[in-house]
Scaffold this motif. Structure first.
Motif, short mmCIF file in Angstrom:
data_model
loop_
_atom_site.label_atom_id
_atom_site.label_comp_id
_atom_site.label_asym_id
_atom_site.label_seq_id
_atom_site.Cartn_x
_atom_site.Cartn_y
_atom_site.Cartn_z
N THR A 19 0.83 -1.19 0.00
CA THR A 19 0.00 0.00 0.00
C THR A 19 0.87 1.25 0.00
OG1 THR A 19 -1.85 1.06 1.14
CG2 THR A 19 -0.16 0.09 2.53
N ALA A 20 0.44 2.28 -0.70
CA ALA A 20 1.13 3.57 -0.80
C ALA A 20 2.43 3.50 -1.59
CB ALA A 20 1.40 4.16 0.60
N ARG A 210 5.22 7.78 3.39
CA ARG A 210 4.09 7.86 2.46
C ARG A 210 2.81 7.35 3.10
NH1 ARG A 210 5.83 7.98 -3.27
NH2 ARG A 210 4.03 6.72 -3.82
N ILE A 211 2.92 6.28 3.88
CA ILE A 211 1.75 5.75 4.58
C ILE A 211 1.21 6.78 5.57
CG2 ILE A 211 1.02 4.05 6.32
CD1 ILE A 211 2.84 2.02 4.83
N SER A 212 2.11 7.39 6.34
CA SER A 212 1.70 8.40 7.32
C SER A 212 1.00 9.57 6.62
CB SER A 212 2.91 8.89 8.11
OG SER A 212 2.52 9.88 9.04
N ALA A 213 1.59 10.04 5.54
CA ALA A 213 1.00 11.17 4.81
C ALA A 213 -0.37 10.78 4.25
CB ALA A 213 1.94 11.60 3.68
N ARG A 214 -0.49 9.55 3.76
CA ARG A 214 -1.76 9.12 3.19
C ARG A 214 -2.86 9.08 4.26
NH1 ARG A 214 -2.74 3.71 -0.41
NH2 ARG A 214 -1.95 5.11 -2.03
N VAL A 215 -2.55 8.54 5.44
CA VAL A 215 -3.56 8.43 6.49
C VAL A 215 -3.98 9.82 6.96
CG1 VAL A 215 -4.06 7.57 8.80
CG2 VAL A 215 -2.78 6.15 7.19
N HIS A 216 -3.02 10.72 7.11
CA HIS A 216 -3.38 12.09 7.50
C HIS A 216 -4.28 12.74 6.44
CE1 HIS A 216 -1.21 12.76 11.25
NE2 HIS A 216 -0.19 12.09 10.75
N GLN A 217 -3.98 12.46 5.17
CA GLN A 217 -4.81 13.01 4.09
C GLN A 217 -6.20 12.42 4.13
OE1 GLN A 217 -4.14 15.52 1.81
NE2 GLN A 217 -6.34 15.26 1.49
N MET A 218 -6.31 11.14 4.45
CA MET A 218 -7.63 10.51 4.57
C MET A 218 -8.45 11.19 5.66
SD MET A 218 -6.64 6.46 4.28
CE MET A 218 -6.20 5.71 2.71
#
Length: 311
Positions: A19-20, A210-218
């Protein structure tokens, strides 16, 4: 008069990885270059309404590229990999019938394998499964684990959760065969060839970022509101959907059991663990050509790999 030469069908391209890692972006670029259509292989993207938390492609991102195997199930339904196999292969055939290139993309390893490989799925019997579930509740997990250990020690050593324990015993009692005997070999389904698998490899520290950034964006995009809407649709009663990463954590926010920030952090941790499992799964497949990502020339490298393998 000699028989006509068979028409060579477009290759089936599979884009896999954690993922990501950038699978969506590469799949869309390949679709543009190869006149392709995308076939989803992410089990959670089969669910309608689970958009933000699964990073489902948006119409703006797709830019007209057709997508298949998305939004097929209500959140109360159970996803079935056997059903997915039939439908995904049907989608591949449809795309090829239009003279276009099918591009399978996703990180659900078993779903990818079900679409690509010769694989037999054991039958199910809801009544028998209910009996085993009742036995589990009455006698406890130790007794059932011992039964499985005697019948199928290989599976018993690998299974950790009760749901898979019940399923393994269901298969044994129903077929007389071990659950292990249904495990597939890495052999492509002949009718699908040619097949090219491309895996995206991202350095672990960067993938974590990238995972951290994606979750914050979610979170910023409204994941909590999406979970509330789905809860009203029956999310809690769907065993598969309610356990999905992000949705499970944000349901706890809805229940007042943790804060939104705590849910974000828990989701990041759970996603990183899931990414490690994905990497382990896909690394075990020697047929995958690995590409380092992100890279400005990733599309070029992917096209070169496809050309090498399809002549």
């Amino acid at each position: 008069m000699s028989d006509p030469e068979p028409i060579e069908q477009a290759p089936l391209i599979a884009v896999v990885g954690a993922t990501a890692s950038g699978k969506t972006g590469l799949s869309l670029e390949l679709a543009r270059r190869l006149d392709g259509e995308v076939i989803n292989a992410d089990s959670m993207q089969l669910y309608r309404g689970m958009d933000i938390g699964t990073a489902k492609v948006t119409p703006e991102q797709a830019q007209g590229t057709p997508h298949h195997m998305i939004d097929l199930l209500h959140v109360t339904e159970e996803a079935s990999v056997a059903d997915y196999q039939t439908q995904a292969r049907g989608a591949v055939a449809e795309v090829r019938s239009r003279g276009r290139t099918p591009i399978l993309v996703g990180g659900s390893g078993l779903y990818v394998r079900s679409a690509l490989d010769v694989i037999e799925f054991p039958p199910t019997d809801p009544q028998l499964r209910a009996q085993i579930q009742a036995q589990l509740e009455e006698e406890g997990v130790v007794a059932l684990r011992e039964e499985l250990r005697e019948a199928d020690p290989e599976t018993a050593s690998a299974i950790k959760d009760e749901r898979r324990l019940v399923r393994a015993l269901e298969v044994i009692r129903l077929t007389g065969r071990t659950f292990t005997s249904f495990m597939p070999q890495r052999v492509y389904e002949p009718n699908l060839k040619p097949v090219v698998q491309l895996g995206l490899r991202v350095d672990r520290p960067l993938l974590h970022e990238r995972i951290s950034a994606r979750v914050h964006q979610m979170r910023q995009s409204g994941l909590l509101e999406e979970v509330r809407d789905l809860e009203a649709e029956g999310l809690r009663s769907g065993r598969t959907a309610s356990a999905a990463i992000g949705y499970h954590q944000f349901l706890r926010v809805v229940d007042g059991l943790q804060t939104e920030e705590e849910a974000v952090q828990d989701t990041i941790v759970a996603t990183r663990r899931f990414a490690r499992r994905q990497e382990t799964w896909f690394r075990a497949d020697p047929r995958i050509t690995w590409l380092d990502a992100p890279d400005a020339q990733l599309g070029d490298y992917a096209m070169e790999a496809i050309r090498r393998q399809t002549g």
